[in-house]
Motif scaffolding. Structure first.
Motif, short mmCIF file in Angstrom:
data_model
loop_
_atom_site.label_atom_id
_atom_site.label_comp_id
_atom_site.label_asym_id
_atom_site.label_seq_id
_atom_site.Cartn_x
_atom_site.Cartn_y
_atom_site.Cartn_z
N CYS A 52 111.73 72.33 7.74
CA CYS A 52 111.23 72.41 9.14
C CYS A 52 111.86 73.25 9.98
N SER A 74 115.92 70.04 8.17
CA SER A 74 115.48 70.88 9.46
C SER A 74 116.43 71.76 9.82
N ARG A 117 118.93 69.97 15.23
CA ARG A 117 118.65 68.31 15.60
C ARG A 117 117.48 68.46 16.56
N ASN A 123 114.62 70.55 16.20
CA ASN A 123 113.54 70.35 15.66
C ASN A 123 113.53 69.19 14.63
N ALA A 124 114.41 68.49 14.49
CA ALA A 124 114.43 67.27 13.53
C ALA A 124 113.71 66.15 14.62
N ARG A 125 113.96 66.21 15.72
CA ARG A 125 113.50 65.06 16.73
C ARG A 125 111.95 65.55 16.93
N THR A 126 111.64 66.52 16.92
CA THR A 126 110.24 67.07 17.03
C THR A 126 109.43 66.42 15.92
N ALA A 162 110.23 63.98 13.92
CA ALA A 162 110.40 62.77 13.66
C ALA A 162 109.06 62.08 14.71
N THR A 163 108.87 62.66 15.82
CA THR A 163 108.03 62.18 16.64
C THR A 163 106.65 62.52 16.11
N GLU A 210 112.90 61.43 10.22
CA GLU A 210 113.73 62.35 10.67
C GLU A 210 114.34 63.16 9.73
N THR A 245 116.75 65.87 7.56
CA THR A 245 118.23 65.86 7.46
C THR A 245 118.55 67.24 8.12
#
Length: 370
Positions: A127, A148, A151, A153-156, A158-159, A164, A166
């Motif tokens: 990601c 990802s 962090r 991008n990981a939150r994006t 996950a949404t 989420e 790694t």
């Protein structure tokens, strides 16, 4: 492991994702993995010892956008471009005997999951941005693992997808990007402050913000390394602002030249205000001992140790950018302290550390239940 790094633009374009694939391939091959880079037919073929490179034909997205219904359908045109590559590449993905198919964009979810079903490889989604499209939420939960670049991008992700990834970050070659002698063609003897901007010249990169800020930074010159669709507009803007003699467009340069250019500059500027999930240029600059002044956006705050290796300012604010730059230019001692601290901070993004985290994700994918 037998690993396929699958991404159309790896062999056709220059950019952060493309560099990630090439550098990860080199590091994984160095560790004894059998690595194949699979991309579209193109001219970009880097030196990658131990890495096999396969290129397949595809239909360029811009050809799809000539169709009336797709003229403004950017995501759909990119999806069709990727699917046109998959038609040619699928037999290799299915019969190549891969343990891992590592894709870099959600556009490739369908072909990768089909290859898993027919060939048995596990699918890892890398990601790097927000390349979402209608229907991707049905496919993404079926992958075996996701990594990802930050962090943020990981939150994006996950949404969007409900899981989420790694965080592995992007990596840099610390053997290349390290303190070195400045480019002799750029060395200044009159004490003129020299600022640097590096990246693709795209609207959301905010180079115009740097140009407007330069008006408020006396005597300073700005070098712009990179090329892209907004170059002509930026050259005109520099003329209109009366900055033509203080702005130097160097065009796209090989990565091997960048360390000596970083060494010749006083500060790196990073001005993106959209579509910026990491900031590889910021890490490269810091690894070379160059402090950074960047917009507080996306993944930038994760790659700068604020106050110790650089400063963060509000996006799209030339006055704030100029003020931060003047603060550091007027305080050589603080700037030197930042320069000294930067390489140590950037070491966490070395390929050795990043590849450790990627390998762990691959092992988790292989151990997951299909």
């Amino acid at each position: 492991m037998r690993i396929a790094l699958y991404n159309l633009t790896t062999t056709t374009k220059f950019g952060g994702v493309e560099s990630f694939v090439w550098d990860l391939g080199r590091e994984l091959a160095r560790r004894g993995h059998a690595v194949t880079i699979i991309g579209g037919v193109g001219k970009r073929r880097e030196l990658a010892p131990g890495v096999r490179v396969l290129m397949f034909p595809f239909i360029d997205r811009y050809r799809f956008q000539t169709l009336p219904l797709l003229r403004r359908a950017y995501a759909e045109a990119k999806l069709l471009e990727r699917l046109s590559l998959a038609i040619a590449a699928l037999p290799e993905l299915i019969a190549g005997g891969y343990d891992i198919i590592h894709i870099q964009k959600p556009y490739d979810l369908g072909p990768a999951l089909l290859a898993r079903r027919l060939g048995g490889a596990r699918v890892v989604l890398g990601c790097h941005g927000e390349d979402f499209y209608p229907g991707d939420t049905l496919l993404a939960p079926r992958i075996d693992a996701a990594v990802s670049c930050s962090r943020f991008n990981a939150r994006t992700v996950a949404t969007r997808y409900g899981f989420e990834p790694t965080v592995v970050f992007n990596g840099i070659d610390t053997n290349l990007f390290r303190p070195t002698a400045p480019d002799p063609n750029i060395v200044r003897t009159d004490g003129t402050p020299l600022l640097l901007w590096v990246g693709r010249l795209q609207p959301w990169k905010g180079v115009d913000v740097a140009l407007h800020a330069l008006q408020e930074i006396p005597r300073a010159h700005l070098m712009i390394v990179g090329d892209g669709e907004t170059r002509a507009d930026l050259e005109r803007l520099a003329q209109e602002l009366g900055l033509a003699e203080r702005v130097h467009f160097l065009g796209a340069l090989p990565r091997e030249r960048l360390p000596s250019i970083y060494a010749a500059a006083d500060l790196l500027l990073a001005t993106s205000f959209a579509s910026e999930t990491f900031g590889i240029g910021l890490v490269e600059a810091q690894a070379c001992g160059l402090p950074v002044v960047a917009s507080r956006f996306g993944g930038f705050p994760e790659v700068i140790d604020e106050g110790h290796t650089g400063l963060l300012v509000p996006p799209r604010d030339p006055t704030a950018l100029a003020a931060a730059v003047r603060t550091l230019l007027n305080d050589p001692e603080r700037r030197r302290a930042m320069a000294d601290a930067a390489p140590g901070w950037a070491a966490q993004f070395s390929w050795s550390a990043v590849a450790d985290r990627v390998e762990a994700a691959y092992r988790a994918a292989c151990n997951s239940k299909m």
